[in-house]
Enzyme design. Structure first.
Site, PDB file in Angstrom:
ATOM      1  N   ASN A  42     -68.720  99.497  71.731  1.00 22.12           N
ATOM      2  CA  ASN A  42     -69.018 100.593  70.801  1.00 22.12           C
ATOM      3  C   ASN A  42     -69.478 101.838  71.551  1.00 22.12           C
ATOM      4  O   ASN A  42     -69.037 102.963  71.270  1.00 22.12           O
ATOM      5  CB  ASN A  42     -70.121 100.177  69.823  1.00 22.12           C
ATOM      6  CG  ASN A  42     -69.646  99.204  68.764  1.00 22.12           C
ATOM      7  OD1 ASN A  42     -68.453  98.968  68.606  1.00 22.12           O
ATOM      8  ND2 ASN A  42     -70.579  98.629  68.032  1.00 22.12           N
ATOM      9  N   ARG A 370     -53.381  99.160  62.297  1.00 26.79           N
ATOM     10  CA  ARG A 370     -53.668  98.361  63.497  1.00 26.79           C
ATOM     11  C   ARG A 370     -53.101  96.962  63.289  1.00 26.79           C
ATOM     12  O   ARG A 370     -53.532  96.248  62.380  1.00 26.79           O
ATOM     13  CB  ARG A 370     -55.173  98.276  63.755  1.00 26.79           C
ATOM     14  CG  ARG A 370     -55.851  99.632  63.933  1.00 26.79           C
ATOM     15  CD  ARG A 370     -57.309  99.465  64.348  1.00 26.79           C
ATOM     16  NE  ARG A 370     -58.041 100.714  64.229  1.00 26.79           N
ATOM     17  CZ  ARG A 370     -58.030 101.689  65.136  1.00 26.79           C
ATOM     18  NH1 ARG A 370     -57.302 101.550  66.228  1.00 26.79           N
ATOM     19  NH2 ARG A 370     -58.736 102.797  64.963  1.00 26.79           N
ATOM     20  N   ARG A 400     -56.467 105.502  66.580  1.00 24.06           N
ATOM     21  CA  ARG A 400     -57.125 105.730  67.857  1.00 24.06           C
ATOM     22  C   ARG A 400     -57.247 104.453  68.686  1.00 24.06           C
ATOM     23  O   ARG A 400     -57.712 103.418  68.203  1.00 24.06           O
ATOM     24  CB  ARG A 400     -58.511 106.347  67.647  1.00 24.06           C
ATOM     25  CG  ARG A 400     -59.190 106.720  68.960  1.00 24.06           C
ATOM     26  CD  ARG A 400     -60.512 107.396  68.719  1.00 24.06           C
ATOM     27  NE  ARG A 400     -60.334 108.792  68.338  1.00 24.06           N
ATOM     28  CZ  ARG A 400     -61.041 109.404  67.400  1.00 24.06           C
ATOM     29  NH1 ARG A 400     -61.924 108.723  66.702  1.00 24.06           N
ATOM     30  NH2 ARG A 400     -60.841 110.674  67.134  1.00 24.06           N
ATOM     31  N   HIS A 430     -53.837 106.294  56.368  1.00 19.37           N
ATOM     32  CA  HIS A 430     -54.867 105.265  56.537  1.00 19.37           C
ATOM     33  C   HIS A 430     -54.905 104.301  55.354  1.00 19.37           C
ATOM     34  O   HIS A 430     -55.575 103.271  55.407  1.00 19.37           O
ATOM     35  CB  HIS A 430     -56.229 105.948  56.718  1.00 19.37           C
ATOM     36  CG  HIS A 430     -57.308 105.047  57.207  1.00 19.37           C
ATOM     37  ND1 HIS A 430     -58.382 104.663  56.427  1.00 19.37           N
ATOM     38  CD2 HIS A 430     -57.492 104.444  58.408  1.00 19.37           C
ATOM     39  CE1 HIS A 430     -59.174 103.870  57.116  1.00 19.37           C
ATOM     40  NE2 HIS A 430     -58.660 103.706  58.332  1.00 19.37           N
ATOM     41  N   TYR A 463     -63.553  90.488  59.969  1.00 23.48           N
ATOM     42  CA  TYR A 463     -63.845  91.708  59.220  1.00 23.48           C
ATOM     43  C   TYR A 463     -63.967  91.371  57.738  1.00 23.48           C
ATOM     44  O   TYR A 463     -63.107  90.703  57.177  1.00 23.48           O
ATOM     45  CB  TYR A 463     -62.720  92.742  59.372  1.00 23.48           C
ATOM     46  CG  TYR A 463     -62.745  93.543  60.655  1.00 23.48           C
ATOM     47  CD1 TYR A 463     -63.232  93.001  61.837  1.00 23.48           C
ATOM     48  CD2 TYR A 463     -62.261  94.843  60.695  1.00 23.48           C
ATOM     49  CE1 TYR A 463     -63.238  93.722  63.012  1.00 23.48           C
ATOM     50  CE2 TYR A 463     -62.262  95.583  61.870  1.00 23.48           C
ATOM     51  CZ  TYR A 463     -62.752  95.017  63.023  1.00 23.48           C
ATOM     52  OH  TYR A 463     -62.757  95.749  64.189  1.00 23.48           O
ATOM     53  N   ARG A 563     -72.639 100.323  56.483  1.00 25.68           N
ATOM     54  CA  ARG A 563     -72.748  99.624  57.760  1.00 25.68           C
ATOM     55  C   ARG A 563     -73.076 100.558  58.917  1.00 25.68           C
ATOM     56  O   ARG A 563     -73.934 100.280  59.734  1.00 25.68           O
ATOM     57  CB  ARG A 563     -71.444  98.895  58.084  1.00 25.68           C
ATOM     58  CG  ARG A 563     -71.553  98.034  59.354  1.00 25.68           C
ATOM     59  CD  ARG A 563     -70.210  97.556  59.857  1.00 25.68           C
ATOM     60  NE  ARG A 563     -69.537  98.566  60.652  1.00 25.68           N
ATOM     61  CZ  ARG A 563     -68.327  99.030  60.425  1.00 25.68           C
ATOM     62  NH1 ARG A 563     -67.639  98.590  59.401  1.00 25.68           N
ATOM     63  NH2 ARG A 563     -67.776  99.946  61.199  1.00 25.68           N
ATOM     64  N   HIS A 591     -66.610  95.718  56.515  1.00 23.71           N
ATOM     65  CA  HIS A 591     -65.597  96.772  56.629  1.00 23.71           C
ATOM     66  C   HIS A 591     -65.114  97.289  55.273  1.00 23.71           C
ATOM     67  O   HIS A 591     -64.424  98.301  55.192  1.00 23.71           O
ATOM     68  CB  HIS A 591     -64.412  96.233  57.440  1.00 23.71           C
ATOM     69  CG  HIS A 591     -63.406  97.256  57.832  1.00 23.71           C
ATOM     70  ND1 HIS A 591     -62.155  97.343  57.245  1.00 23.71           N
ATOM     71  CD2 HIS A 591     -63.447  98.250  58.758  1.00 23.71           C
ATOM     72  CE1 HIS A 591     -61.476  98.334  57.798  1.00 23.71           C
ATOM     73  NE2 HIS A 591     -62.235  98.909  58.717  1.00 23.71           N
TER      74      HIS A 591
END
Length: 688
Positions: A42, A370, A400, A430, A463, A563, A591
């Site tokens: 992170n 992803r 990213r 997204h 997740y 979160r 998530h």
């Protein structure tokens, strides 16, 4: 901006919560090590993106560097440096404690100076067979320019000299080949013990052998790593294809300016000064002294050397899908909500596989952000093409750090005949959507899903997300409109504006959210019950934060589960104690995004792909689905209320960013992820 916490300072507070998990003695040791790895990964991304952005803002002298313009970037950078050094100290303390706990389990880290005779033979042989061909020592003093340093690698800075002449020395760099060899090497160990040496220590042990040509007899080597600016600039040259722009941006990322230099504090002072000079770094930059070990992100994949087995609970099938031969048959009759990682992601894979072989299915359209490295989703889509279906995949190339992987997937899919859409300039796709069309007689049947998470079977195991499988005509009509926009973005914005059931970014969601909040304000002022409950990854949008302040001041009860980034400051007298926020950091990554508006007793419940951030609401295509099935609405509300009662892993989000745990004194302990698992598992019909 008054009463707003800077997003980057708030983010560091989130990473401190990850560090708390590594420090929690009740967490299994393997998970505590994994949390250290997560914290490190992170922090790497934070420096690559956010610190780099702040530095750009300073260079631009107040001009907009991207969609985020901080008022005092230098002040924020100074505060970041202070916080990061404090967190690094806490990290080192926790790691030292974990090393002691490992020893109790007879697991030992061994360095190059504490090897037995048998282990020395093993390390020499391992180096010769596995490592030697993967390293190229660089004699940097003789090079006119410092070689390109890989952003995710660690390096050994080597100083060699002769014992009888301290002035005769040479410097060298060796990239530690963790990716190709692995970071952890298991050594021959006495019975009942497990001894581990890190790859960099294997190299250290073999330095006299590596540099035997030079005749030096004394070597020292210390690890360092460089973090670079990872923002991808997409140029606006109209003669350049979008793919070329992405590739050009990735090449520029590799040349990114260093934004952090982390090194072993025992490093030779002369080598340290030499490297800083060659990297154009000064003491004002993020120069962070650390311990002997760096790139702790590898510790997310720490070897399974523990005697106790993992306590992680296994996902299970949704009860409505347990006894059905086909997922398709169920969702063409009723809505199904999958809750990952409690429910198995296999149901999504099964849905796509069924569509791939169903002779009546004509079309599959899907968004991908992803994907897993060995994606079963991709396999199902390829099989669909081979079976004569039209398959359209919106593959967002600017996800990213997944840009290169997505470029590779683009090639794989196109070779098989899949039509791949690669994104829209200035807007990321997204939303997590799927549309399947089939002919049944003279009818066209449409079904698919709206999700809060990625189509990634690996991350779906860790997740927390929600995925609505549906054939709801209104939802499917809007998904069709979104795909029409994606397929023809230059003239298709009206398709987004025409969405009636889904809240969609960047056209309508912000406006509709404000309307929903305003309705609660109106009810509160009329002395009616008014409440908003929102679960988000991040809350940083100033206009929405101010609207929440206005709602709380009017008497709306606001409960938030956030979160990560949380820029609101709920502890204000004018808010009448009506605004409460917690963050849950536990075994699974929270998530999902869920929104609940009281709506004068006729509650509106949404799942969404969008966080309440400028980038999501104004610069991305996102979708939020209104839940109409009463059982699913109740299920979502129950899960959120379980999280609001968490007093084991929930931290209070206060103005001081203190990350205090929600007190459990005198109350039954509620750990929401375990309670949620039990809640959903108990919905499975019991046999007999």
């Amino acid at each position: 901006m008054k009463n707003i916490t800077p997003r980057d300072i708030s983010w560091l507070s989130f990473n401190a919560r990850v560090l708390q998990e590594a420090n929690d003695a009740s967490v299994p040791l393997r998970e505590r090590i994994r949390f250290l790895g997560i914290f490190s990964n992170n922090q790497d991304e934070f420096f690559r993106v956010r610190v780099a952005t702040l530095k750009r803002m300073i260079q631009l002298g107040g001009k907009r560097a991207n969609m985020h313009l901080e008022e005092k970037p230098q002040q924020i950078l100074d505060e970041i440096q202070t916080i990061v050094l404090e967190q690094q100290s806490e990290f080192n303390r926790i790691w030292d404690g974990i090393l002691q706990e490992l020893k109790k389990e007879k697991i030992f880290f061994v360095d190059d100076t504490h090897l037995t005779k048998d282990q020395k033979i093993f390390v020499k042989k391992f180096f010769e067979e596995q490592v030697r061909s993967n390293i190229i020592p660089l004699m940097i003093e003789s090079l006119p320019q410092l070689p390109y340093l890989r952003e995710k690698s660690i390096y050994l800075g080597v100083v060699m000299h002769k014992k009888d002449s301290a002035y005769d020395h040479k410097y060298s760099l060796i990239e530690v080949p963790s990716k190709s060899v692995g970071r952890f090497v298991l050594l021959p160990s006495p019975g009942g013990e497990q001894r581990i040496i890190l790859l960099e220590d294997v190299i250290r042990f073999n330095l006299p052998y590596i540099f035997s040509y030079f005749g030096y007899d004394h070597f020292s080597a210390h690890v360092f790593k460089v973090t670079k600016d990872a923002e991808v600039d997409i140029d606006n040259d109209v003669t350049t294809t979008f793919i070329q722009k992405i590739l050009h941006g990735l090449k520029n990322r590799r040349k990114g300016k260093p934004v952090r230099f982390v090194y072993d504090k025992e490093m030779d002072a002369g080598l340290l000064e030499y490297l800083m000079k060659r990297l154009n770094l000064s003491r004002k930059d993020n120069i962070i002294p650390g311990g002997r070990i760096h790139n702790f992100r590898h510790f997310m994949d720490f070897p399974d050397v523990f005697k106790s087995k993992s306590t992680r609970r296994q996902p299970f099938a949704h009860p409505a899908l347990l006894h059905s031969l086909r997922v398709t048959d169920v969702i063409t009759e009723r809505d199904i909500m999958l809750h990952f990682p409690y429910h198995s992601f296999d149901s999504v894979i099964d849905l796509l596989r069924e569509a791939a072989i169903d002779p009546e299915v004509t079309t599959i359209k899907i968004t991908a952000y992803r994907l897993a490295s060995n994606s079963k989703v991709v396999n199902a889509l390829i099989n669909a093409v081979r079976n004569g279906k039209e398959v359209i995949v919106m593959l967002e190339l600017r996800a990213r750090f997944d840009e290169e992987a997505n470029l590779e997937w683009k090639e794989v899919l196109e070779e098989e005949g899949v039509k791949v859409l690669i994104g829209i300039p200035n807007i990321k796709i997204h939303a997590k959507l799927c549309l399947i069309k089939k002919r049944s007689g003279k009818k066209i049947i449409q079904y698919g899903f709206v999700s809060t998470g990625n189509l990634n079977e690996k991350t779906a195991k860790v997740y927390g997300d929600h995925c609505l499988l549906t054939s709801n005509r209104n939802i499917m009509a809007d998904i069709n409109r979104i795909f029409r926009f994606i397929e023809n973005s230059k003239t298709g914005i009206n398709h987004l504006k025409a969405c009636k059931t889904l809240m969609v970014c960047p056209t309508s969601m912000r406006k509709q959210l404000l309307q929903l909040i305003n309705a609660e304000i109106k009810n509160a002022r009329a002395k009616k019950t008014a409440a908003i409950t929102a679960k988000l990854n991040s809350l940083s949008d100033v206009s929405l934060i101010n609207k929440l302040y206005e709602a709380a001041t009017a008497g709306v009860t606001i409960n938030l589960v956030v979160r990560g980034i949380y820029c609101a400051q709920a502890e204000q007298k004018k808010l009448k104690n009506r605004m409460h926020a917690v963050s849950i950091v536990d075994e699974y990554l929270e998530h999902a995004r869920v929104l609940i508006f009281h709506n004068n007793g006729n509650e509106k419940v949404y799942i969404s792909s969008a966080d309440w951030m400028i980038r999501n609401l104004d610069h991305r295509v996102e979708a939020a689905a209104l839940i109409t099935d009463e059982d699913i609405k109740q299920e979502l509300k129950d899960i959120i209320h379980i999280q609001l009662r968490d007093n084991v892993k929930a931290r209070i989000l206060d103005n001081e960013l203190s990350n205090n745990y929600v007190p459990s004194t005198g109350k039954k302990k509620v750990r929401s992820q375990i309670e949620t698992y039990n809640y959903l598992y108990n919905k499975i019909p019991k046999q007999g």
